[in-house]
Scaffold this motif. Sequence first.
Motif, short mmCIF file in Angstrom:
data_model
loop_
_atom_site.label_atom_id
_atom_site.label_comp_id
_atom_site.label_asym_id
_atom_site.label_seq_id
_atom_site.Cartn_x
_atom_site.Cartn_y
_atom_site.Cartn_z
N LEU A 193 1.49 -0.38 -1.39
CA LEU A 193 2.01 -1.57 -0.44
C LEU A 193 2.35 -1.93 1.01
O LEU A 193 2.78 -2.74 1.78
N MET A 194 2.49 0.05 1.40
CA MET A 194 2.72 -0.43 2.95
C MET A 194 1.27 -1.00 3.70
O MET A 194 2.28 -1.64 5.22
N ASP A 195 0.12 -0.36 3.18
CA ASP A 195 -0.85 -1.62 3.40
C ASP A 195 -1.02 -2.48 3.75
O ASP A 195 -0.89 -3.34 4.90
N ARG A 196 -0.22 -3.26 2.80
CA ARG A 196 0.17 -5.30 3.00
C ARG A 196 1.14 -5.09 3.63
O ARG A 196 0.95 -6.44 4.56
N TYR A 197 1.83 -4.31 4.07
CA TYR A 197 3.30 -4.59 4.45
C TYR A 197 2.73 -5.03 6.07
O TYR A 197 3.62 -5.67 6.69
N ALA B 2 3.41 -8.29 -6.60
CA ALA B 2 3.36 -6.65 -8.04
C ALA B 2 3.34 -5.35 -7.33
O ALA B 2 4.28 -5.14 -8.68
N LEU B 3 3.04 -4.70 -6.07
CA LEU B 3 3.37 -3.89 -6.05
C LEU B 3 4.68 -2.94 -5.50
O LEU B 3 5.07 -2.00 -5.21
N ILE C 32 8.86 -7.63 0.06
CA ILE C 32 8.05 -6.92 0.48
C ILE C 32 8.41 -6.49 1.22
O ILE C 32 8.45 -4.81 1.55
N ALA C 33 8.67 -7.30 1.98
CA ALA C 33 9.88 -6.23 2.89
C ALA C 33 10.71 -5.27 3.38
O ALA C 33 10.90 -3.98 3.79
N GLN C 34 11.70 -5.59 2.11
CA GLN C 34 13.12 -4.99 1.89
C GLN C 34 12.52 -3.27 1.25
O GLN C 34 12.96 -2.41 1.61
N ARG C 35 11.07 -3.61 0.46
CA ARG C 35 10.98 -2.52 -0.62
C ARG C 35 10.34 -1.32 1.06
O ARG C 35 10.13 -0.65 1.15
N ALA C 36 9.80 -1.66 1.59
CA ALA C 36 9.11 -1.42 3.08
C ALA C 36 10.08 -0.14 3.47
O ALA C 36 9.66 0.53 4.05
#
Length: 410
Positions: A39-43, A28-29, A94-98
Amino acid sequence: MTSTAFTVVRESCSGITTHLRWFSSAAALVTRENRTEALMDRYEKCPARLQQVETLYQRFLLHLEDVPMESFPKERRDQVHEDYVQIMDMADDIAQRAREVLALRAGVPPTRAPLKTPVGLLTKLPSLDLPRFDGRLDKWMGFIGLFESLVDSREDLGPSQKLAYLLSVLDGEARGFVQHLPICDGSYEVARSLLTKRYHNQRCLADAHIDQIMDLPIVSNAPQLRTELLNPLLIATNALNRLGLPVAQWSYLLLRIVLKRLPVSMRTRFEQEHARDEASPLPTFDQLLTFLENECRTGDVMVAVAPVGPSSPRPTNQRRTAQTTPKGKASPRFAVAQAARPDCRFCKSQGHRTAQCQVFVALHVSSRRRIAKARGWCFSCLGDHYQRACPDTHPCPICGGQHLKVPTLK
C-alpha cells in the motif's frame, strides 16, 4: 467533428480506464493489514498518477464538445465522469490509510483527515441560504445563477472563502469534481472552470430543459399543480431564456403542451376565461401562466382555510380517538394521509420514496454509497436511522447482504 478530437477523446477515455484499474487495485490494499508495504508503495506513486489522470480528464473535457453525441453517446460520457470521481475517492482512501500507517510508525496517535469542506472557515463567514447542486443538468442554471448573485459577485469575500461556500453546497458527482482541490485562493477559479466545462454545455442544458417540459406529468388535482407542473415549467422556460433560446416565439406551442397536462375541469375554466372569436388573436403562454398561478393560489387558500361546521368531527369523537389510539402511533386516517404523500429525500419530489428514486438509482453505486454515508442514511432502506436499527430485515437476494435493493430502471 474532426478525427483529431474523436481520437483525443477516445484515448483520454482509455487512459482514465487504465488508471481506474490501477487505483482499484491499490484501494483493495487499504483494508489488508498484511499488505501495508505494498500500500505504501502505491501511495508514493499516487501523486504522479493523479497528475496524469487530471491531464487526461482536462483533454477529454476540452475536445468533448467537438464530438457528436452519436459518435460518443451520453452513457460513455457519463461513465468517464464517474470513473474520474471514483479515482479521486479511492485516492482519498489510500492517502488516509497511508497517513495512519505513517502516524503509527512515528509513535503518534493516528488522526482522521480534515473534511474537504472547510467547516472551520465557514463558521467564520456570514450564513447564506444557498441552493445545493448534485450534478443534475436541469438544476445547473438555477444553481449557478443564485451562487453568482449571492457569493461570486461579492467583493468582500476572497477566493478561498468563495471556494469554501462552493464546496459546502455541492453533493454527489459535482462535489467529486472539486473535492480534491486544496483550500487556497488559486483553487477557486480551477473549481469554477471544472464545473463550467462539465455542466455549462449549451446543447446538453437545452436538451435537459426541453425534456423537462415535454415530460411534465398530467396533473389530476390542484395540490399537484404547483409542485409537479408550474414550478418545473417556470424553471425550464427561465433556463432556456438564459441560454438565449427564443422562448417568447414558442408561446402557442408551449400553451398546447401544457394544456394537455391539465385536468378537463381546469382546461375548461381557462377556455371560458380566454374564449376568442375567429378574428381574435390566440391565447398566449403568459396568460396561461397567470391562470395557473391563480389556480395555485386558490388551492392554497382552500387548504389553509379548513371548513368548520356540522360536518366536522365532534370534540367527543376527537377525545375518543385520542384515547383509543396508542401513544406515539398515528390514527388510521392520518396514517393513510401520510402514506399518500411519500417524499423523496434525494430529489425532493412527491410521489416516490428515496429507494425508488430513478435519479438516485441511476447513480454509480459508489456515488450512492457516498451520498448515503454523508447524509446519515440507512444503507438498507435509506431511512433516517442506523442500519442496525432498520426494520427491513430481508437480505439481498443476490449476495445475502443488508443493503439497498435497487429496483430495475425503467
